[in-house]
Design an enzyme around this catalytic site. Structure first.
Site: not given
Ligand code: CMP
Length: 139
Positions: A10, A50, A113, A116
């Site tokens: 990311k 997403y 985070n 992905h």
């Molecule tokens: P990613 O692996 O990119 O796939 C979906 C993303 O949604 C996840 O990482 C997080 O960045 C985001 N995500 C999932 N759950 C939450 C949550 N409860 N609050 C905020 N972001 C979330």
């Protein structure tokens, strides 16, 4: 053919200079980098990627974060690649991710985070096709 998985470093991972560290961890585990490219993700691509999160409270933040700068799009290959990469990455929430995992060692923010990765072979099939052509993935 060995299992494949789709990974995105990311924008924060790229801007913080963590790409080499993350790629090194996946390589040292024994996974093979099949293809990679760096560019920005469009709003439309982000919404497709997403789609399963549409309507959730964090959806708009998720789109904003993933489209906020250049990302590294990658396809990795190896035995049980989907499961192995998810383990190396750690829990979705970096606060809960174990030390020793990528999110556990380098992150704090749940939406931003760092990385992905596909959560199943079905997700891999859907996600990688948004960004890579069949020709690009012939090895
Ligand atoms: P990613 O692996 O990119 O796939 C979906 C993303 O949604 C996840 O990482 C997080 O960045 C985001 N995500 C999932 N759950 C939450 C949550 N409860 N609050 C905020 N972001 C979330």
């Amino acid at each position: 053919m060995a299992e494949r998985t789709f990974v995105i470093l990311k924008p924060s991972c790229v801007s913080r200079g963590l790409m080499g560290e993350v790629i090194a961890r996946l390589e040292r585990k024994g996974l093979r980098l099949v293809q990679a490219k760096m560019r920005n993700i469009s709003q439309e691509e982000a919404r497709r990627l997403y789609k399963v999160h549409e309507g959730k409270p964090f959806f708009n933040d998720l789109i904003r974060v993933i489209t906020s700068g250049r990302v590294m799009l990658m396809v990795w290959e190896g035995r049980s690649a989907v499961e192995v990469v998810r383990k190396l990455i750690g829990a979705t929430d970096p606060v809960k991710a174990e030390p020793g995992t990528i999110r556990g060692d380098y992150g704090l923010d749940i939406t931003d985070n760092l990385i992905h990765a596909s959560d199943s072979v079905e997700s891999y099939e859907y996600e990688h096709a948004i960004f890579f052509t069949r020709e690009e993935l012939e090895s």
